[in-house]
Design an enzyme around this catalytic site. Structure first.
Site, mmCIF file in Angstrom:
data_model
loop_
_atom_site.group_PDB
_atom_site.id
_atom_site.type_symbol
_atom_site.label_atom_id
_atom_site.label_comp_id
_atom_site.label_asym_id
_atom_site.label_seq_id
_atom_site.Cartn_x
_atom_site.Cartn_y
_atom_site.Cartn_z
ATOM 1 N N TYR A 165 -0.946 -0.172 3.707
ATOM 2 C CA TYR A 165 -1.650 -1.411 4.026
ATOM 3 C C TYR A 165 -2.535 -1.335 5.255
ATOM 4 O O TYR A 165 -3.308 -2.260 5.511
ATOM 5 C CB TYR A 165 -0.626 -2.547 4.203
ATOM 6 N N HIS A 193 -4.823 -7.849 -4.245
ATOM 7 C CA HIS A 193 -3.870 -6.877 -3.702
ATOM 8 C C HIS A 193 -4.626 -5.929 -2.786
ATOM 9 O O HIS A 193 -5.708 -5.447 -3.144
ATOM 10 C CB HIS A 193 -3.195 -6.063 -4.810
#
Length: 147
Positions: free
Chosen positions: A22, A99
């Site tokens: 991430y 996402h």
């Protein structure tokens, strides 16, 4: 035009968890970038994060008549959020699934989204840019529909 942005479970930990997936961008930084982009696009934006499916559903229900569209990163609810799926289908406005990672390129169990059949489209794999790309796409789609 008003857009709702919903961030699901554990996304408040962006910038701290699984940095190799991430990155270091925090949720606050993502929201700041979205707010700046909303200003450029001349739209209103409301952001909301919860670690609870019911709170995300409640927010959709609360805004059913007051927003034009929504972005949703369902996070850990992607594979199992049946109630969230059903709430999205009840909305009169388009919802885009977002996402940061490409879920199809991760663990096999992550590749299937129970949310995807309920949304207009999915934007993924671009890190924090998935959010800004999704916001641009949603606003353009809504403006095209009004022509």
């Amino acid at each position: 035009m008003k857009i709702l942005v919903l961030h699901g479970p554990n996304l408040n930990l962006f910038g701290r968890r699984e940095l190799h997936i991430y990155g270091t961008t925090t949720l606050a930084e993502i929201n700041t970038r979205l707010t700046a982009l909303a200003g450029e696009l001349d739209i209103e934006l409301e952001t909301f994060q919860s670690n609870h499916e019911g709170a995300l559903i409640d927010k959709l229900h609360e805004r059913i008549d007051s927003v034009d569209g929504a972005l949703l990163n369902p996070a850990g609810l992607t594979q199992h959020g049946v109630s969230l799926h059903d709430a999205i289908k009840a909305m009169p406005f388009p919802v885009l699934e977002v996402h940061m990672s490409n879920i199809a390129a991760r663990e096999a169990w992550r590749a299937h989204s129970i949310i995807s059949p309920a949304v207009k489209a999915t934007i993924q794999g671009l890190g924090w840019r998935s959010y800004t790309a999704a916001l641009r796409a949603l606003v353009e789609t809504l403006r095209d529909a009004k022509k």
